[in-house]
Write a protein that holds these residues in place. Structure first.
Motif, PDB file in Angstrom:
ATOM      1  N   LEU A  74      -4.079   2.728   4.389  1.00  0.00           N
ATOM      2  CA  LEU A  74      -5.062   2.845   5.469  1.00  0.00           C
ATOM      3  C   LEU A  74      -4.784   4.058   6.350  1.00  0.00           C
ATOM      4  N   GLU A  75      -3.532   4.273   6.703  1.00  0.00           N
ATOM      5  CA  GLU A  75      -3.201   5.437   7.529  1.00  0.00           C
ATOM      6  C   GLU A  75      -3.612   6.724   6.837  1.00  0.00           C
ATOM      7  N   ASN A  76      -3.265   6.863   5.557  1.00  0.00           N
ATOM      8  CA  ASN A  76      -3.633   8.077   4.825  1.00  0.00           C
ATOM      9  C   ASN A  76      -5.149   8.218   4.730  1.00  0.00           C
ATOM     10  N   ALA A  77      -5.833   7.139   4.384  1.00  0.00           N
ATOM     11  CA  ALA A  77      -7.286   7.203   4.230  1.00  0.00           C
ATOM     12  C   ALA A  77      -7.966   7.572   5.544  1.00  0.00           C
ATOM     13  N   MET A  78      -7.528   6.989   6.641  1.00  0.00           N
ATOM     14  CA  MET A  78      -8.135   7.288   7.945  1.00  0.00           C
ATOM     15  C   MET A  78      -7.790   8.708   8.399  1.00  0.00           C
ATOM     16  N   LYS A  79      -6.526   9.072   8.242  1.00  0.00           N
ATOM     17  CA  LYS A  79      -6.069  10.379   8.722  1.00  0.00           C
ATOM     18  C   LYS A  79      -6.797  11.518   8.010  1.00  0.00           C
ATOM     19  N   TYR A  80      -7.060  11.353   6.724  1.00  0.00           N
ATOM     20  CA  TYR A  80      -7.627  12.442   5.946  1.00  0.00           C
ATOM     21  C   TYR A  80      -9.116  12.297   5.667  1.00  0.00           C
ATOM     22  N   SER A  81      -9.773  11.325   6.292  1.00  0.00           N
ATOM     23  CA  SER A  81     -11.220  11.167   6.125  1.00  0.00           C
ATOM     24  C   SER A  81     -11.976  12.204   6.936  1.00  0.00           C
ATOM     25  N   GLU A  82     -13.091  12.634   6.379  1.00  0.00           N
ATOM     26  CA  GLU A  82     -14.007  13.527   7.087  1.00  0.00           C
ATOM     27  C   GLU A  82     -15.223  12.701   7.476  1.00  0.00           C
ATOM     28  N   LEU A  85     -18.925  13.371   6.351  1.00  0.00           N
ATOM     29  CA  LEU A  85     -19.358  13.086   4.986  1.00  0.00           C
ATOM     30  C   LEU A  85     -20.051  11.730   4.882  1.00  0.00           C
ATOM     31  N   ALA A  86     -19.944  10.908   5.905  1.00  0.00           N
ATOM     32  CA  ALA A  86     -20.687   9.646   6.052  1.00  0.00           C
ATOM     33  C   ALA A  86     -20.475   8.642   4.916  1.00  0.00           C
ATOM     34  N   HIS A  87     -19.310   8.649   4.320  1.00  0.00           N
ATOM     35  CA  HIS A  87     -18.959   7.637   3.325  1.00  0.00           C
ATOM     36  C   HIS A  87     -17.935   6.701   3.960  1.00  0.00           C
ATOM     37  N   PRO A  88     -18.032   5.419   3.710  1.00  0.00           N
ATOM     38  CA  PRO A  88     -17.058   4.509   4.308  1.00  0.00           C
ATOM     39  C   PRO A  88     -15.662   4.703   3.715  1.00  0.00           C
ATOM     40  N   THR A  89     -14.682   4.430   4.523  1.00  0.00           N
ATOM     41  CA  THR A  89     -13.306   4.347   4.051  1.00  0.00           C
ATOM     42  C   THR A  89     -13.081   2.893   3.694  1.00  0.00           C
ATOM     43  N   THR A  90     -12.556   2.644   2.509  1.00  0.00           N
ATOM     44  CA  THR A  90     -12.410   1.267   2.053  1.00  0.00           C
ATOM     45  C   THR A  90     -10.993   1.002   1.568  1.00  0.00           C
ATOM     46  N   ILE A  91     -10.620  -0.267   1.649  1.00  0.00           N
ATOM     47  CA  ILE A  91      -9.409  -0.738   1.000  1.00  0.00           C
ATOM     48  C   ILE A  91      -9.763  -2.073   0.361  1.00  0.00           C
ATOM     49  N   ARG A  92      -9.408  -2.180  -0.893  1.00  0.00           N
ATOM     50  CA  ARG A  92      -9.675  -3.395  -1.663  1.00  0.00           C
ATOM     51  C   ARG A  92      -8.350  -3.925  -2.176  1.00  0.00           C
ATOM     52  N   LEU A  93      -8.226  -5.222  -2.120  1.00  0.00           N
ATOM     53  CA  LEU A  93      -7.025  -5.883  -2.588  1.00  0.00           C
ATOM     54  C   LEU A  93      -7.450  -6.918  -3.622  1.00  0.00           C
ATOM     55  N   ALA A  94      -6.835  -6.888  -4.799  1.00  0.00           N
ATOM     56  CA  ALA A  94      -7.135  -7.857  -5.852  1.00  0.00           C
ATOM     57  C   ALA A  94      -5.832  -8.528  -6.258  1.00  0.00           C
ATOM     58  N   LEU A  95      -5.809  -9.830  -6.174  1.00  0.00           N
ATOM     59  CA  LEU A  95      -4.640 -10.603  -6.555  1.00  0.00           C
ATOM     60  C   LEU A  95      -4.808 -11.029  -7.999  1.00  0.00           C
ATOM     61  N   ARG A  96      -3.858 -10.647  -8.814  1.00  0.00           N
ATOM     62  CA  ARG A  96      -3.834 -11.005 -10.236  1.00  0.00           C
ATOM     63  C   ARG A  96      -2.685 -11.981 -10.455  1.00  0.00           C
ATOM     64  N   ALA A  97      -2.603 -12.537 -11.635  1.00  0.00           N
ATOM     65  CA  ALA A  97      -1.537 -13.495 -11.938  1.00  0.00           C
ATOM     66  C   ALA A  97      -0.154 -12.851 -11.835  1.00  0.00           C
ATOM     67  N   ASP A  98      -0.050 -11.571 -12.178  1.00  0.00           N
ATOM     68  CA  ASP A  98       1.258 -10.927 -12.210  1.00  0.00           C
ATOM     69  C   ASP A  98       1.379  -9.714 -11.294  1.00  0.00           C
ATOM     70  N   SER A  99       0.326  -9.413 -10.521  1.00  0.00           N
ATOM     71  CA  SER A  99       0.365  -8.210  -9.696  1.00  0.00           C
ATOM     72  C   SER A  99      -0.666  -8.283  -8.576  1.00  0.00           C
ATOM     73  N   ILE A 100      -0.502  -7.360  -7.649  1.00  0.00           N
ATOM     74  CA  ILE A 100      -1.484  -7.141  -6.590  1.00  0.00           C
ATOM     75  C   ILE A 100      -1.961  -5.709  -6.761  1.00  0.00           C
ATOM     76  N   LEU A 101      -3.264  -5.536  -6.798  1.00  0.00           N
ATOM     77  CA  LEU A 101      -3.848  -4.218  -6.987  1.00  0.00           C
ATOM     78  C   LEU A 101      -4.547  -3.803  -5.693  1.00  0.00           C
ATOM     79  N   PHE A 102      -4.117  -2.696  -5.144  1.00  0.00           N
ATOM     80  CA  PHE A 102      -4.723  -2.112  -3.948  1.00  0.00           C
ATOM     81  C   PHE A 102      -5.558  -0.923  -4.393  1.00  0.00           C
ATOM     82  N   THR A 103      -6.749  -0.779  -3.831  1.00  0.00           N
ATOM     83  CA  THR A 103      -7.566   0.400  -4.093  1.00  0.00           C
ATOM     84  C   THR A 103      -8.108   0.872  -2.756  1.00  0.00           C
ATOM     85  N   ALA A 104      -7.721   2.078  -2.362  1.00  0.00           N
ATOM     86  CA  ALA A 104      -8.189   2.665  -1.106  1.00  0.00           C
ATOM     87  C   ALA A 104      -8.981   3.918  -1.435  1.00  0.00           C
ATOM     88  N   ALA A 105     -10.089   4.112  -0.722  1.00  0.00           N
ATOM     89  CA  ALA A 105     -10.916   5.291  -0.975  1.00  0.00           C
ATOM     90  C   ALA A 105     -11.371   5.894   0.344  1.00  0.00           C
TER      91      ALA A 105
END
Length: 182
Positions: A74-82, A85-105
Motif C-alpha cells: 500500500l505504501e509503495n502503491a500510494m507513494k508512486y501513484s499519479e 491518471l484517474a485509475h484507482p489504487t487497489t490491493i487484493r488479498l486471496a486466501l488459498r489452501a497453501d498460500s496468501i496471494l496479494f495483488t496491488a496495482a
C-alpha cells in the motif's frame, strides 16, 4: 503473473482507493489501518488452537507477515501513484489452501514506471541478500530505502511478480503480486 499452484481459492478481499475523492498521497497515513484490517481479516480464516502454543505462534507470524506485506504494498502503491491518471489504487488479498496471494496495482508516470521496472529486473536477476545490502547503502546516501520488496523475499520467503502495462492516456499501470506460503 498467475495463480497456478496455489491451491483452491478460499476467501478474498479487495480494497480500492479512488484518486478523485481524496488525493492518494493524503491517504498514505492510513495504510497501517488498512494493513491491520487485512491481517485481521485473513487470520479469522486460519485454524488456531488456544491450547497449542505452536498454533498460536504460527497464527501470530502469519498475521505479522500479512500486515507487513500489505502495508509495504500500500505504501509503495500510494507513494508512486499519479492521481491525474484517474485509475484507482487497489490491493487484493486471496486466501488459498497453501498460500496468501496479494495483488496491488497503481498507475504512475512512464518515467517512474520505467525506473521501477529497472529495479524489478535487478531484483529478479540478482541475489536478494546482496541487493538488501546495496539498498541499505543507497538509503544512507539518498534517504529512500527500497527495502520493502527485498525484505518480503528475505524475511518472509515471499515470491514476487510484476506486470507493467502502458495506459492509453499515458503512464503505466503497475501490478505487484506477492505470494506468501502458509
Amino acid at each position: 503473473m498467475g495463480s497456478e499452484g496455489q491451491g483452491p481459492f478460499r476467501e478474498g478481499l479487495e480494497l480500492a482507493f479512488s484518486p478523485s475523492s481524496v488525493p492518494l498521497k493524503q491517504r498514505w497515513r492510513n495504510n497501517g489501518l488498512s494493513a491491520d484490517f487485512l491481517a485481521d481479516y485473513v487470520t479469522t480464516f486460519l485454524p488456531r488452537d488456544q491450547n497449542d502454543p505452536t498454533s498460536l505462534d504460527r497464527h501470530s507470524e502469519i498475521r505479522g507477515a500479512v500486515n507487513y506485506i500489505a502495508n509495504e504494498l500500500l505504501e509503495n502503491a500510494m507513494k508512486y501513484s499519479e492521481e491525474d491518471l484517474a485509475h484507482p489504487t487497489t490491493i487484493r488479498l486471496a486466501l488459498r489452501a497453501d498460500s496468501i496471494l496479494f495483488t496491488a496495482a497503481n498507475s504512475t508516470g512512464t518515467e517512474r514506471g520505467q525506473a521501477f521496472h529497472d529495479f524489478v529486473r535487478e531484483l529478479t536477476d540478482g541475489d536478494p541478500a546482496e541487493i538488501y545490502v546495496r539498498q541499505l547503502e543507497r538509503a544512507a546516501e539518498t534517504g529512500g530505502s527500497g527495502l520493502g520488496l527485498v525484505t518480503m523475499i528475505n524475511d518472509y520467503g515471499a515470491t514476487l511478480a510484476w506486470r507493467f502495462e502502458n495506459l492509453a492516456e499515458g503512464g503505466m499501470r503497475v501490478t505487484t503480486q506477492v505470494r506468501l506460503e502458509i
